[in-house]
Design a protein around this motif. Structure first.
Motif, PDB file in Angstrom:
ATOM      1  N   ALA A  33      -2.063  13.778  -2.933  1.00  0.00           N
ATOM      2  CA  ALA A  33      -1.582  12.388  -3.046  1.00  0.00           C
ATOM      3  C   ALA A  33      -0.305  12.189  -2.239  1.00  0.00           C
ATOM      4  CB  ALA A  33      -1.348  12.023  -4.512  1.00  0.00           C
ATOM      5  N   LYS A  46      -1.094  12.225   1.510  1.00  0.00           N
ATOM      6  CA  LYS A  46      -1.694  10.945   1.900  1.00  0.00           C
ATOM      7  C   LYS A  46      -0.607   9.883   2.096  1.00  0.00           C
ATOM      8  CE  LYS A  46      -5.369   7.790   0.481  1.00  0.00           C
ATOM      9  NZ  LYS A  46      -6.408   7.516  -0.526  1.00  0.00           N
ATOM     10  N   ALA A  47       0.362   9.840   1.192  1.00  0.00           N
ATOM     11  CA  ALA A  47       1.466   8.879   1.303  1.00  0.00           C
ATOM     12  C   ALA A  47       2.287   9.151   2.560  1.00  0.00           C
ATOM     13  CB  ALA A  47       2.349   8.938   0.058  1.00  0.00           C
ATOM     14  N   TYR A  97       0.339   8.081   5.695  1.00  0.00           N
ATOM     15  CA  TYR A  97       0.335   6.619   5.858  1.00  0.00           C
ATOM     16  C   TYR A  97       1.685   6.155   6.411  1.00  0.00           C
ATOM     17  CZ  TYR A  97      -0.776   1.746   4.891  1.00  0.00           C
ATOM     18  OH  TYR A  97      -1.031   0.409   5.014  1.00  0.00           O
ATOM     19  N   GLN A 124       2.093   1.883  -3.445  1.00  0.00           N
ATOM     20  CA  GLN A 124       1.031   2.422  -4.296  1.00  0.00           C
ATOM     21  C   GLN A 124       0.808   3.907  -4.022  1.00  0.00           C
ATOM     22  OE1 GLN A 124      -2.101  -0.269  -3.172  1.00  0.00           O
ATOM     23  NE2 GLN A 124      -1.727  -1.644  -4.908  1.00  0.00           N
ATOM     24  N   LEU A 125       0.801   4.278  -2.768  1.00  0.00           N
ATOM     25  CA  LEU A 125       0.618   5.686  -2.404  1.00  0.00           C
ATOM     26  C   LEU A 125       1.798   6.534  -2.876  1.00  0.00           C
ATOM     27  CD1 LEU A 125      -0.828   5.224   1.195  1.00  0.00           C
ATOM     28  CD2 LEU A 125      -2.069   6.044  -0.826  1.00  0.00           C
ATOM     29  N   ASP A 126       3.005   6.011  -2.732  1.00  0.00           N
ATOM     30  CA  ASP A 126       4.192   6.727  -3.195  1.00  0.00           C
ATOM     31  C   ASP A 126       4.162   6.911  -4.709  1.00  0.00           C
ATOM     32  OD1 ASP A 126       5.128   6.906  -0.593  1.00  0.00           O
ATOM     33  OD2 ASP A 126       6.533   5.227  -0.799  1.00  0.00           O
ATOM     34  N   CYS A 132       1.762   9.616  -5.618  1.00  0.00           N
ATOM     35  CA  CYS A 132       2.381  10.907  -5.309  1.00  0.00           C
ATOM     36  C   CYS A 132       3.337  11.319  -6.429  1.00  0.00           C
ATOM     37  CB  CYS A 132       3.132  10.818  -3.977  1.00  0.00           C
ATOM     38  SG  CYS A 132       4.230  12.215  -3.644  1.00  0.00           S
ATOM     39  N   LYS A 142       0.834  -1.204   0.000  1.00  0.00           N
ATOM     40  CA  LYS A 142       0.000   0.000   0.000  1.00  0.00           C
ATOM     41  C   LYS A 142       0.866   1.249   0.000  1.00  0.00           C
ATOM     42  CE  LYS A 142      -3.820   2.442   2.024  1.00  0.00           C
ATOM     43  NZ  LYS A 142      -4.990   2.413   2.854  1.00  0.00           N
ATOM     44  N   GLN A 143       1.959   1.255   0.763  1.00  0.00           N
ATOM     45  CA  GLN A 143       2.851   2.418   0.789  1.00  0.00           C
ATOM     46  C   GLN A 143       3.439   2.654  -0.600  1.00  0.00           C
ATOM     47  OE1 GLN A 143       3.591   4.517   3.703  1.00  0.00           O
ATOM     48  NE2 GLN A 143       4.034   5.758   1.916  1.00  0.00           N
TER      49      GLN A 143
END
Length: 103
Positions: free
Chosen positions: A88, A91-92, A95, A32-34, A37, A29-30
């Motif tokens: 984005a 959010k990363a 998290y 994906q968030l990165d 971003c 998940k990290q």
């Protein structure tokens, strides 16, 4: 006694396995968030880089201008990277901070 030891061993393997799956999911998940971003940042940086290259190319060779501006907006030396304040990216970062707080 051996039966209790075996059950304890199985329990520890089960707990360890569960934690491993949780860690893998969190890492995924990290990532994906990165990636989201970096994609958002690139959307903002690309037109700026292109504009800077076009301006530079009025006075210098295009290849030199591309080389000068390829890392514009990224952390280079003491230069602060741009656009990590996009939703984005926030959010990363949030998290990532939440993971650090749970450990």
């Amino acid at each position: 006694m051996n039966k209790k030891l075996a059950i304890f061993g199985l329990l520890m393997v089960s707990i360890s396995s569960h934690q491993s799956f949780a860690d893998e999911a969190r890492v995924k998940k990290q990532a994906q968030l990165d990636a989201a971003c970096e994609e958002a940042r690139l959307k903002k940086l690309t037109p700026i880089r292109e504009e800077r290259i076009a301006e530079c190319a009025k006075e210098k060779p295009l290849k030199a201008c591309e080389a000068e501006n390829q890392n514009y907006g990224e952390r280079v030396g003491k230069r602060v990277p741009l656009f990590y304040n996009l939703p984005a990216c926030e959010k990363a970062a949030e998290y990532l901070r939440s993971e650090r707080q749970t450990n």
